[in-house]
Design an enzyme around this catalytic site. Structure first.
Site, mmCIF file in Angstrom:
data_model
loop_
_atom_site.group_PDB
_atom_site.id
_atom_site.type_symbol
_atom_site.label_atom_id
_atom_site.label_comp_id
_atom_site.label_asym_id
_atom_site.label_seq_id
_atom_site.Cartn_x
_atom_site.Cartn_y
_atom_site.Cartn_z
ATOM 1 N N CYS A 1 43.765 -5.680 38.137
ATOM 2 C CA CYS A 1 44.678 -5.250 39.195
ATOM 3 C C CYS A 1 43.883 -4.344 40.114
ATOM 4 O O CYS A 1 42.851 -4.734 40.649
ATOM 5 C CB CYS A 1 45.936 -4.595 38.627
ATOM 6 S SG CYS A 1 45.618 -3.157 37.588
ATOM 7 N N ARG B 1 48.181 -1.925 35.615
ATOM 8 C CA ARG B 1 49.137 -3.034 35.688
ATOM 9 C C ARG B 1 48.602 -4.249 34.927
ATOM 10 O O ARG B 1 49.362 -5.019 34.329
ATOM 11 C CB ARG B 1 49.404 -3.419 37.148
ATOM 12 C CG ARG B 1 50.319 -2.468 37.874
ATOM 13 C CD ARG B 1 50.431 -2.833 39.352
ATOM 14 N NE ARG B 1 49.243 -2.459 40.109
ATOM 15 C CZ ARG B 1 49.101 -2.676 41.428
ATOM 16 N NH1 ARG B 1 50.049 -3.276 42.115
ATOM 17 N NH2 ARG B 1 48.000 -2.287 42.050
#
Lengths: 287, 98
Positions: A233, A238
């Site tokens: 990410c 994430r």
């Protein structure tokens, strides 16, 4: 791993609130959230100060991790249950981190802090104290951590899954608007990467979607289940959420998280970059 | 909550002319709801961002120009969807009633 071994629900946590061998650990992006209220008995890990080296860009080393967990009262044979805000982004990151250093029994609370709050379950501001322990970590398990050279080598050959928002993937944005720091030099994505925003894997209440739904989401995005996978990410948190989905819930082998992510890749000299909404060709684009 | 002002959260230090702001307050029975989560969905229904409400029930997004949906989740309430149009240089105010 499987959904049953990697995830617990809120009822399970409530039933184990007084179990001394179950350690609840809250990890939030907003590191003040814990102080306002947390699940009774939970300890806090601050991802910016506890889990990152304060000088160079890397994780705390084995000895530092051992000292941290010993100080917070986590034992090697404890069941560690992680939860946090932002749909468990940073809790998933910590989960991956615990796995990296070889903790045997670690789980994620499905839905994290949000689901707990939406269920109107109890939070307390009372401090938690646990007896210090003597924690021993293993060397990092590099089968779950990808570095930049592997990522470059994976272009066009392995699954690369970019879990940022479509605008970040396409190069229209460098970061979510509320986080102006830690930007890469260039926008875009790693050529041939599929864009599957992390949020596709979660329901509105933060719980994970069903196995069948998850399989379909990644299959539709072009993930080849016969290939190894690297998720990334912007700074690797994430993508820990997606790594958790692929490796721990769906039980796929050979899934790595690239924690350098876009802030490293987008600053590298000479690597290919693709712009726009399509995965792009291996050689990327130039202008 | 930090920097909360009458009518919403402080915009000190934000160049409002460059932003397409969506903000508002979540209330239930006339009382602010400080325990809600507001999700920002794009025009295709895709998740874009999420914030918890402040103690005074306020929330804010820095969106882009266009059509958006706010989905508000709160304890003991059904989710509420609110459509909103954002434009650069304009603050779109949304009152969410649960």
């Amino acid at each position: 791993m499987s959904r049953e071994s990697a995830l617990v629900n809120a009822d399970w946590v409530e039933q184990h609130l007084d179990d001394p061998k179950v350690v609840l650990v809250e990890v939030d992006e907003d590191t003040t959230a814990y102080d306002k209220g947390h699940i009774r008995g939970a300890i806090k890990l601050d991802w910016t100060t506890d889990l990152q080296d304060q000088v160079r860009r890397d994780f705390v080393n084995k000895a530092q991790f051992e000292a941290l967990l010993s100080d917070r009262g986590v034992a090697n044979d404890d069941t560690v249950v992680l939860y946090g805000g932002n749909n468990n982004w940073f809790a998933a990151y910590a989960y991956w981190y615990f796995k990296l250093y070889g903790h045997q029994d670690v789980k994620l609370l499905d839905g994290g802090r949000k689901k707990w709050e939406l269920d109107s379950r109890e939070l307390t501001a009372d401090a938690t104290s646990r007896e210090k322990t003597s924690y021993t970590a293993t060397e990092q398990d590099l089968s779950i951590r990808a570095f930049r050279d592997e990522v470059v080598a994976a272009i066009g050959t392995q699954n690369l899954v970019d879990v940022r928002s479509p605008d970040e993937f396409a190069g229209r944005l460098l970061a979510p608007a509320h986080l102006p720091q830690e930007q890469a030099q260039r926008a875009g994505h790693i050529p041939t990467a599929a864009n599957v925003p992390w949020s596709k894997a979660a329901n509105d209440d933060g719980t994970f979607k069903s196995d069948d739904e998850l399989k379909e989401i990644y299959t539709e995005a072009g993930v080849d289940w016969n290939k190894d996978t690297i998720a990334y990410c912007r700074i690797g948190e994430r993508s820990s959420h997606t790594w958790f989905v692929l490796k721990e819930i769906l039980g796929e082998e050979n899934v790595k998280n690239y924690d350098g992510s876009w802030t490293e890749y987008g600053s590298l000299v000479g690597v290919p970059i693709a712009l726009g909404d399509e995965p792009g060709l291996p050689e990327g684009q130039s202008a | 909550m930090c920097g909360a002002t009458e009518g919403g959260l402080s915009l000190d230090g934000v160049d409002v002319k460059k932003e397409a702001i969506i903000q508002g307050q979540v209330t239930k029975g006339g009382e602010p709801v400080g325990t809600a989560y507001v999700r920002l969905l794009d025009r295709t229904g895709e998740f874009t961002a999420e914030v918890p409400t402040s103690a005074t029930g306020h929330f804010r997004f820095f969106a882009g120009p266009g059509e958006w949906t706010l989905r508000t989740l709160a304890p003991q309430s059904e989710p509420v969807d609110s459509k909103v149009t954002a434009a650069t240089g304009v603050i779109a105010e949304v009152a969410v009633t649960l």
